[in-house]
Each structure stands twice: as structure tokens, then as C-alpha cells.
Design a protein around this motif. Structure first.
Motif, PDB file in Angstrom:
ATOM      1  N   VAL A  21      77.894  -8.092  49.481  1.00 33.89           N
ATOM      2  CA  VAL A  21      78.585  -7.118  50.330  1.00 33.89           C
ATOM      3  C   VAL A  21      77.623  -6.460  51.304  1.00 33.89           C
ATOM      4  O   VAL A  21      77.988  -5.510  52.000  1.00 33.89           O
ATOM      5  N   GLY A  22      76.404  -6.954  51.383  1.00 38.38           N
ATOM      6  CA  GLY A  22      75.438  -6.428  52.332  1.00 38.38           C
ATOM      7  C   GLY A  22      74.184  -5.917  51.655  1.00 38.38           C
ATOM      8  O   GLY A  22      74.022  -5.995  50.431  1.00 38.38           O
ATOM      9  N   ALA A  23      73.284  -5.393  52.468  1.00 35.13           N
ATOM     10  CA  ALA A  23      72.009  -4.871  51.972  1.00 35.13           C
ATOM     11  C   ALA A  23      72.102  -3.361  51.819  1.00 35.13           C
ATOM     12  O   ALA A  23      72.813  -2.681  52.567  1.00 35.13           O
ATOM     13  N   VAL A  24      71.368  -2.838  50.842  1.00 36.93           N
ATOM     14  CA  VAL A  24      71.307  -1.382  50.647  1.00 36.93           C
ATOM     15  C   VAL A  24      70.841  -0.733  51.949  1.00 36.93           C
ATOM     16  O   VAL A  24      69.868  -1.175  52.569  1.00 36.93           O
ATOM     17  N   LEU A  25      71.552   0.296  52.384  1.00 31.09           N
ATOM     18  CA  LEU A  25      71.219   0.955  53.643  1.00 31.09           C
ATOM     19  C   LEU A  25      69.840   1.601  53.582  1.00 31.09           C
ATOM     20  O   LEU A  25      69.353   1.953  52.505  1.00 31.09           O
ATOM     21  N   PRO A  26      69.194   1.776  54.738  1.00 28.85           N
ATOM     22  CA  PRO A  26      67.811   2.259  54.751  1.00 28.85           C
ATOM     23  C   PRO A  26      67.585   3.555  53.982  1.00 28.85           C
ATOM     24  O   PRO A  26      66.583   3.698  53.279  1.00 28.85           O
ATOM     25  N   ALA A  27      68.496   4.529  54.096  1.00 29.96           N
ATOM     26  CA  ALA A  27      68.305   5.805  53.408  1.00 29.96           C
ATOM     27  C   ALA A  27      69.037   5.869  52.077  1.00 29.96           C
ATOM     28  O   ALA A  27      68.972   6.894  51.393  1.00 29.96           O
ATOM     29  N   ALA A  28      69.737   4.805  51.710  1.00 28.62           N
ATOM     30  CA  ALA A  28      70.500   4.791  50.457  1.00 28.62           C
ATOM     31  C   ALA A  28      69.627   4.301  49.305  1.00 28.62           C
ATOM     32  O   ALA A  28      68.558   3.724  49.508  1.00 28.62           O
ATOM     33  N   ASP A  29      70.127   4.532  48.104  1.00 31.53           N
ATOM     34  CA  ASP A  29      69.449   4.042  46.910  1.00 31.53           C
ATOM     35  C   ASP A  29      70.533   3.627  45.914  1.00 31.53           C
ATOM     36  O   ASP A  29      71.399   4.444  45.570  1.00 31.53           O
ATOM     37  N   ILE A  30      70.523   2.375  45.499  1.00 29.91           N
ATOM     38  CA  ILE A  30      71.528   1.875  44.558  1.00 29.91           C
ATOM     39  C   ILE A  30      70.813   1.371  43.314  1.00 29.91           C
ATOM     40  O   ILE A  30      69.930   0.509  43.390  1.00 29.91           O
ATOM     41  N   ARG A  31      71.184   1.925  42.168  1.00 28.11           N
ATOM     42  CA  ARG A  31      70.631   1.521  40.880  1.00 28.11           C
ATOM     43  C   ARG A  31      71.717   0.824  40.062  1.00 28.11           C
ATOM     44  O   ARG A  31      72.894   1.180  40.135  1.00 28.11           O
ATOM     45  N   VAL A  32      71.318  -0.156  39.274  1.00 30.02           N
ATOM     46  CA  VAL A  32      72.233  -0.873  38.387  1.00 30.02           C
ATOM     47  C   VAL A  32      71.968  -0.380  36.965  1.00 30.02           C
ATOM     48  O   VAL A  32      70.852  -0.516  36.447  1.00 30.02           O
ATOM     49  N   MET A  33      73.007   0.192  36.342  1.00 29.61           N
ATOM     50  CA  MET A  33      72.832   0.877  35.063  1.00 29.61           C
ATOM     51  C   MET A  33      73.698   0.248  33.982  1.00 29.61           C
ATOM     52  O   MET A  33      74.820  -0.201  34.246  1.00 29.61           O
ATOM     53  N   ASP A  34      73.167   0.257  32.743  1.00 28.63           N
ATOM     54  CA  ASP A  34      73.974  -0.248  31.636  1.00 28.63           C
ATOM     55  C   ASP A  34      74.837   0.881  31.079  1.00 28.63           C
ATOM     56  O   ASP A  34      74.815   2.017  31.567  1.00 28.63           O
ATOM     57  N   ASP A  35      75.614   0.588  30.029  1.00 23.73           N
ATOM     58  CA  ASP A  35      76.551   1.575  29.491  1.00 23.73           C
ATOM     59  C   ASP A  35      75.854   2.764  28.849  1.00 23.73           C
ATOM     60  O   ASP A  35      76.471   3.801  28.610  1.00 23.73           O
ATOM     61  N   GLN A  36      74.573   2.638  28.553  1.00 22.93           N
ATOM     62  CA  GLN A  36      73.815   3.743  27.968  1.00 22.93           C
ATOM     63  C   GLN A  36      73.043   4.539  29.021  1.00 22.93           C
ATOM     64  O   GLN A  36      72.248   5.416  28.690  1.00 22.93           O
ATOM     65  N   GLY A  37      73.292   4.229  30.305  1.00 26.05           N
ATOM     66  CA  GLY A  37      72.612   4.947  31.369  1.00 26.05           C
ATOM     67  C   GLY A  37      71.182   4.539  31.579  1.00 26.05           C
ATOM     68  O   GLY A  37      70.351   5.343  32.011  1.00 26.05           O
ATOM     69  N   ARG A  38      70.860   3.268  31.294  1.00 24.63           N
ATOM     70  CA  ARG A  38      69.510   2.753  31.484  1.00 24.63           C
ATOM     71  C   ARG A  38      69.499   1.767  32.640  1.00 24.63           C
ATOM     72  O   ARG A  38      70.386   0.913  32.743  1.00 24.63           O
ATOM     73  N   GLU A  39      68.472   1.854  33.489  1.00 27.61           N
ATOM     74  CA  GLU A  39      68.399   0.984  34.659  1.00 27.61           C
ATOM     75  C   GLU A  39      68.114  -0.455  34.247  1.00 27.61           C
ATOM     76  O   GLU A  39      67.289  -0.715  33.354  1.00 27.61           O
ATOM     77  N   LEU A  40      68.790  -1.384  34.911  1.00 26.75           N
ATOM     78  CA  LEU A  40      68.616  -2.812  34.658  1.00 26.75           C
ATOM     79  C   LEU A  40      67.755  -3.442  35.749  1.00 26.75           C
ATOM     80  O   LEU A  40      67.705  -2.954  36.883  1.00 26.75           O
ATOM     81  N   PRO A  41      67.081  -4.548  35.441  1.00 26.60           N
ATOM     82  CA  PRO A  41      66.215  -5.202  36.423  1.00 26.60           C
ATOM     83  C   PRO A  41      67.026  -5.848  37.551  1.00 26.60           C
ATOM     84  O   PRO A  41      68.241  -6.058  37.430  1.00 26.60           O
ATOM     85  N   PRO A  42      66.355  -6.195  38.674  1.00 24.74           N
ATOM     86  CA  PRO A  42      67.037  -6.888  39.773  1.00 24.74           C
ATOM     87  C   PRO A  42      67.752  -8.147  39.282  1.00 24.74           C
ATOM     88  O   PRO A  42      67.218  -8.895  38.452  1.00 24.74           O
ATOM     89  N   GLY A  43      68.967  -8.349  39.781  1.00 28.24           N
ATOM     90  CA  GLY A  43      69.736  -9.539  39.448  1.00 28.24           C
ATOM     91  C   GLY A  43      70.638  -9.395  38.248  1.00 28.24           C
ATOM     92  O   GLY A  43      71.553 -10.200  38.071  1.00 28.24           O
ATOM     93  N   GLN A  44      70.398  -8.393  37.396  1.00 30.25           N
ATOM     94  CA  GLN A  44      71.270  -8.211  36.235  1.00 30.25           C
ATOM     95  C   GLN A  44      72.499  -7.384  36.612  1.00 30.25           C
ATOM     96  O   GLN A  44      72.488  -6.610  37.561  1.00 30.25           O
ATOM     97  N   THR A  45      73.560  -7.551  35.827  1.00 35.44           N
ATOM     98  CA  THR A  45      74.845  -6.919  36.131  1.00 35.44           C
ATOM     99  C   THR A  45      75.037  -5.637  35.331  1.00 35.44           C
ATOM    100  O   THR A  45      74.814  -5.604  34.121  1.00 35.44           O
ATOM    101  N   GLY A  46      75.444  -4.601  36.027  1.00 34.92           N
ATOM    102  CA  GLY A  46      75.775  -3.326  35.409  1.00 34.92           C
ATOM    103  C   GLY A  46      76.579  -2.495  36.384  1.00 34.92           C
ATOM    104  O   GLY A  46      77.031  -2.994  37.420  1.00 34.92           O
ATOM    105  N   GLU A  47      76.757  -1.218  36.069  1.00 36.83           N
ATOM    106  CA  GLU A  47      77.492  -0.340  36.978  1.00 36.83           C
ATOM    107  C   GLU A  47      76.569   0.114  38.105  1.00 36.83           C
ATOM    108  O   GLU A  47      75.412   0.463  37.887  1.00 36.83           O
ATOM    109  N   LEU A  48      77.097   0.098  39.328  1.00 32.72           N
ATOM    110  CA  LEU A  48      76.329   0.535  40.487  1.00 32.72           C
ATOM    111  C   LEU A  48      76.385   2.053  40.592  1.00 32.72           C
ATOM    112  O   LEU A  48      77.458   2.644  40.684  1.00 32.72           O
TER     113      LEU A  48
END
Length: 538
Positions: free
Chosen positions: A362-389
Motif C-alpha cells: 500500500v506504499g512506503a511509510v511517509l517521511p515523518a510517519a512511524d509504523i510499528r508491527v506489534m504482536d498481541d502482547q504489544g511487542r514489536e516484530l521484526p521486518p517482514g513479520q505479520t502483526g497489528e500496525l
């Protein structure tokens, strides 16, 4: 959670991105912000009006407004509303379709430091009454044809002004009458400029408080990442009351002294003619609107050589539609974007030249934006893994109006929990697979409905498709599809065979129903899958 510290993502190298610095916002947020920047929405508009007073600011059905004219009319209306008692910070509900008065009222409210509360014209009386009560609205400006929906004194006792848009010209003149105007209210960056109510697909809508800083940063993102120039001409074909129309079209054009060509009602043939006649350069629309344009015979005869940027979002764009746009309109850049009301429109935009190479993104993260991928326990996941944005940045709203419980549930350290399942790769490209609540579990296999829907919509004639889980005592859920293909005769076996050639066998819809009418949506245009589940055949 650590504060965002990474540098500009590679996809935006070479783009005219303004300088940035880390700033503290809303107490617990540390975000990258553009600097310098306009201090408010009115200041952003006024800057363009001073730089290009004679440039076209708005067009509607042959009537044209320059920036100087629109600024003068908005200033006059602001004085008239102030004379009626409107104060800075007061809320005014705007129940209007796409018409010049929408932009005029919006500007007048911004000049006064009041808060605009745009509401889609599909909203009915009970929903309007709830919104007016929940935000304590002082006034409501509405299309005269919708007057019967306006809540009365019992439903909305705080409403002091009920004004039809058609009667704006009849407001008494503001004093003084010597032609001078009171100075614009010096709004602070983190004051609310607008409240947009979220869709409420499962409950009462929540009022996202959109600040001046939110809007200014989103407009700067659109300017940089779509490479918008002075004199752009954008067609306002999506509802002005929606975050896309309000920000991606109106605010973006005000940032670059561009022209908003107001489209009262989208009809493919007349819209194509308008694109040609007004030399439209820029659009942001939903995929179905592009597909309807391609289906219109008018496209073959129209000179659309000025149309340079075609942003889209809100749903998956079938690859076949992208390819047909490229074939028939080679000068048009089809660029995906992804965001929400809570992100004040975009959180990602597709860089030019990447649509086909990143076709599942759906595009690249905007220059001033920050998107983290998190698991159900609120822990950040590595690049490429699936979780909540989880999405952060200067365009993310501070919370919901008078709803601290919802704010606490949806935000962590300034990051908004999107409810979308997706991933972010090492280059900053984002993939969205499904809503968390819409992901199917078929015998332990995850089925992302968006992938199946996109495959179905690639079949010629399919305008809409929705996938829901059909309860199964053995597998838990089975895949069911609802398809809307107006004027086309289709059968389930053909569509299933098409899907089987593209998807893993467990993702292929086992049952398909065909809808003669468009799929159900709420007042903000979001698909109501709950109704589709309730209507599942036994």
C-alpha cells in the motif's frame, strides 16, 4: 516503546521532503515534525492566497473563485458567524454534500478558530443527534434538502444555530461596516481544527480530534510525496466530509495554491468530461471510481493528457485495473495510499515508479510517519513479520473528543492501534493483509479476506467483492464470498475456478452469493461485513 529515530526511508530519496526535527507533542509523544510549517489551517490557506491571489481556488459547475475572492468571502462569513455568537473552540456540524458552501464554511470556521465537524450526507437523524450531543455542537449548517434530519431542541439542546447552506447569503452583515475585518483567531497548532467521527461499524462513532498540526503535516506529506506544484487542479469527487476529501484534496490544494474542482455527484461519463474540460492533474479516489471511468465509453474520446496523478485507497485496486489504467492513460501515475481518520489521511503513499514492482504493497511509510508491527502482547516484530500496525507521527490525532476510555484503548505512547494486520519490510514498504477481526481461520489456516477479494475483483465485470467466514463445526470457518457485478452474468463455478488458479486451495471461496445491489456500507462508506455475515444463507 522507543521514540522513532530512523532517518528518511530510501523510497523518498530525491523527493522534496521538508527538513524535520524531533518535537514533543501531547505530553507523551516524541515525533519527527516538518520545519518550518504554517501554524494553522487558515495560515496555510492565507499563505497561498497572498502568494497567488488571482490563481483559481475553486470551480463548481462553471462558477470560478480566485484565492483572493474565496479569502474575502470566507472572511466576510467568519464575521457574520461571529456576530451570531460563534466563539473560538465552538463546534459546528457541517451536513453538506460537495458544494462550494462546504469549502466556504470550512474556511470561515478556521479563520474564527472554531471547530468544523463534517458529517456525511448519508447520516440519518439519530446519528446526527448523537454527534451533535456528543461534541456539544453550537451550530449546524446543512443542505436544505436534509433539513428534516436536523435534530431539534430536545435531541440537541446545545444547538444555537441551525442554518441551511442556501441561506448563508441572507445572514446579517457583520459590524463594523467600514470594510475592515477582525484579525484571524491565532489558533495554536495543537488546537482541534476539525472533529471527524469514525465509522462506528460495531458501536457508537468516536470523534477523532484533528488538530491544525495534523492537517498541516498531512498537506505537506501530500505535497512532497505526490510532488504537487503550484497550480495543480484536483477533482473533489469523493465526499468532502470524509478525511480523504477534506485532507488529500482540499487541504493539499490549499497548501500549493491549487484549484479544487468540486464534483457534486460522481457519474463516470460526466466525470470523464470534467477531467478533460478542467484539465485535471490530480485525483484521490477509491478503486471502483477508476474502474467505472475505464468502463465508460467517454474515456476513449476524452483528452486526459493533463491527468498526472491518480491516488487511490480505501480498498484493494485489482492489478487488472492498474494495468488497464497504464495502457489507456500512460501519463497517469496510479499511486496507492493508506491511512485512516485517526492518521489525518495518509500514513503511506506509493512512490512513483513502484506501483508494479511493489504491487502487493500500500506504499512506503511517509517521511515523518512511524509504523510499528506489534504482536498481541504489544511487542514489536521484526521486518517482514505479520502483526497489528501501530502508527505514529505528527499527523496522528491526539485522541477522541470527550472519550478518554476509547482514547486509552486505541493509543499507546502516541501510536494509534490501527486494527489492521500487516507487515513492513526493510525498505519501509507496508503490506496490509486484513482487519484483525476479518481474518478467517479455516482449520488452522489463516485466510486474509483482502487477498481473496482482490482476486475476485480482477475478474472482468466484478465491481465489488467481500469475503466473510461461514461458521463450520469441523473447520471453524469456511470461505464465503459476496460479489456485486452489475450487468454481468456470472456463475460461482467460473469464479471459483479463477480463484483456484491464483490462490492456495484453502483460500478459494467454497460458496459465493451474487448481490444485485451494491454491498452495504455505513454513512462513511465503509463496508459492513457484519450485515453480510448476518445474511449468510443457512
Amino acid at each position: 516503546m522507543t521514540a522513532p529515530t530512523h532517518t528518511l526511508a530510501d523510497p523518498w530519496d530525491g523527493y522534496p521532503v521538508p527538513p524535520m526535527r524531533l518535537e514533543a507533542q501531547h505530553g507523551d509523544r516524541l515525533v519527527r515534525c516538518f520545519t518550518p510549517r504554517p501554524a494553522s489551517v487558515w495560515a496555510m490557506f492565507e499563505q497561498s492566497a497572498l502568494q497567488a491571489p488571482q490563481a483559481e481556488a475553486m470551480v463548481f459547475e462553471g462558477r470560478r473563485w480566485s484565492y483572493a475572492e474565496l479569502a474575502a468571502q470566507a472572511t466576510q462569513l467568519a464575521g457574520q458567524l461571529a456576530a451570531q455568537g460563534l466563539q473560538p473552540g465552538a463546534r459546528v456540524v457541517m451536513l453538506m454534500g460537495n458544494r462550494p458552501e462546504f469549502l466556504l464554511v470550512l474556511l470561515a470556521l478556521q479563520r474564527l478558530g472554531a471547530i468544523a465537524v463534517p458529517v456525511g450526507v448519508r447520516e440519518q437523524g439519530p446519528g446526527l443527534a448523537y454527534i451533535a450531543q456528543q461534541c456539544g455542537a453550537w451550530g449546524m449548517v446543512f443542505d436544505a434538502a436534509l433539513a428534516d434530519r436536523v435534530p431539534g431542541p430536545v435531541e440537541a439542546p446545545a444547538l444555537q444555530l441551525r442554518l441551511a447552506a442556501e441561506a448563508l447569503a441572507a445572514l446579517p452583515p457583520a459590524a463594523p461596516t467600514d470594510g475592515t475585518a477582525a484579525p484571524a483567531h491565532p489558533a495554536r497548532e495543537h488546537d482541534s481544527a476539525a472533529i471527524l467521527y469514525t465509522s462506528g461499524t460495531t458501536g457508537r462513532p468516536k470523534g477523532a480530534m484533528i488538530t491544525h498540526a495534523n492537517i498541516v503535516h498531512s498537506a505537506l506529506h501530500w505535497q512532497a510525496c505526490h510532488r504537487l506544484q503550484a497550480g495543480e487542479r484536483s477533482a473533489l469527487a469523493v465526499p468532502a466530509s470524509h478525511v480523504t476529501g477534506l485532507i488529500a484534496v482540499i487541504a493539499a490544494m490549499w497548501r500549493v495554491a491549487g484549484c479544487v474542482v468540486v464534483v457534486a455527484e460522481f457519474k463516470a461519463a460526466s466525470f470523464v468530461a470534467l477531467l478533460a474540460a478542467e484539465r485535471i492533474t490530480h485525483t484521490v479516489m477509491v478503486p471502483a471510481m477508476y474502474k467505472l471511468c475505464l468502463m465508460s465509453p467517454a474515456l476513449a474520446q476524452a483528452d486526459l493528457s493533463a491527468w498526472r496523478i491518480g491516488g487511490y485507497g480505501g480498498a484493494a485496486m485489482p492489478v487488472s485495473t492498474i494495468d488497464e489504467l497504464q495502457k489507456r492513460l500512460p501519463a497517469l501515475l496510479a499511486l496507492n495510499c493508506y491511512g485512516a481518520t485517526e492518521t489525518t489521511s495518509p500514513a503511506t503513499i506509493m512512490p512513483a515508479g513502484c506501483t508494479r514492482t511493489q504491487i502487493d504493497s500500500v506504499g512506503a511509510v511517509l517521511p515523518a510517519a512511524d509504523i510499528r508491527v506489534m504482536d498481541d502482547q504489544g511487542r514489536e516484530l521484526p521486518p517482514g513479520q505479520t502483526g497489528e500496525l501501530w502508527i505514529g507521527g505528527p499527523m496522528v490525532v491526539p485522541g477522541y473528543w470527550a472519550n478518554p476510555e476509547a482514547t486509552a484503548a486505541s493509543f499507546t505512547a502516541g501510536y494509534w492501534h490501527s486494527g489492521d494486520l500487516g507487515s513492513v519490510d526493510a525498505q519501509g514498504f507496508v503490506r496490509v493483509f486484513d482487519r484483525k477481526k476479518d481474518m478467517l481461520n479455516r482449520g488452522g489456516f489463516k485466510v486474509y479476506s483482502v487477498e481473496v477479494e482482490n482476486t475476485l475483483m480482477a475478474w472482468p465485470g466484478v465491481l465489488e467483492a467481500a469475503v466473510v467466514g461461514r461458521p463450520c463445526p469441523v473447520l471453524g470457518e469456511r470461505v464465503h464470498a459476496v460479489v456485486h457485478a452489475p450487468g454481468v452474468t456470472l456463475d460461482a463455478a467460473t469464479l471459483r475456478q479463477h480463484c483456484a488458479a491464483q490462490l492456495a486451495d484453502y483460500k478459494v471461496p467454497e460458496t459465493i452469493t451474487f448481490s444485485a445491489t451494491p454491498l452495504p456500507r455505513n454513512a462513511n462508506g465503509k463496508l459492513l461485513k457484519r450485515l453480510l455475515r448476518e445474511a449468510l444463507p443457512g
